[in-house]
Design a protein around this motif. Structure first.
Motif, short mmCIF file in Angstrom:
data_model
loop_
_atom_site.label_atom_id
_atom_site.label_comp_id
_atom_site.label_asym_id
_atom_site.label_seq_id
_atom_site.Cartn_x
_atom_site.Cartn_y
_atom_site.Cartn_z
N PRO A 41 0.84 -1.20 0.00
CA PRO A 41 0.00 0.00 0.00
C PRO A 41 0.88 1.25 0.00
N GLU A 42 0.37 2.30 -0.62
CA GLU A 42 1.13 3.54 -0.71
C GLU A 42 1.21 4.18 0.68
N GLU A 43 2.43 4.54 1.07
CA GLU A 43 2.65 5.10 2.40
C GLU A 43 2.46 6.61 2.34
N VAL A 44 1.63 7.12 3.22
CA VAL A 44 1.38 8.56 3.30
C VAL A 44 1.97 9.07 4.60
#
Length: 101
Positions: A41-44
């Motif tokens: 998952p894209e890390e924010v």
């Protein structure tokens, strides 16, 4: 031109290795390419900010003698206009008299 047995054997061996390598590369190149990587998952990342407040600061130092600082401070700033130099650059060990700017 006569070719002896040893020359024919070396040439045949080299050609056999090249043909086997070519066939192996064609076989490996034709296989389907599957990726075993799992999708991450894209890390924010969140960053907390604060507003900057500018103000004038004044420091008054009274006394005379040699100034010695336990730590040095290098300060660089940009300014437009004419630069006037004092008679002495201010650095560690510079002697100042009372009232000098």
């Amino acid at each position: 031109m006569k070719l002896n047995k040893q020359t024919l054997y070396k040439t045949g061996s080299a050609l056999t290795i090249i043909v086997i390598g070519f066939v192996a590369m064609m076989t490996l190149g034709s296989t389907e390419k599957h990726s075993n990587k799992r999708s991450l998952p894209e890390e924010v990342r969140l960053v907390e900010t604060q507003p900057v407040t500018f103000s004038n600061m004044s420091i008054e130092i009274e006394g005379s003698g040699v100034i010695e600082s336990p730590r040095s401070l290098n300060h660089i700033s940009e300014a437009s206009g004419v630069v006037l130099f004092a008679k002495n650059d201010l650095k560690d060990g510079t002697f100042l008299r009372e009232g000098e700017l």
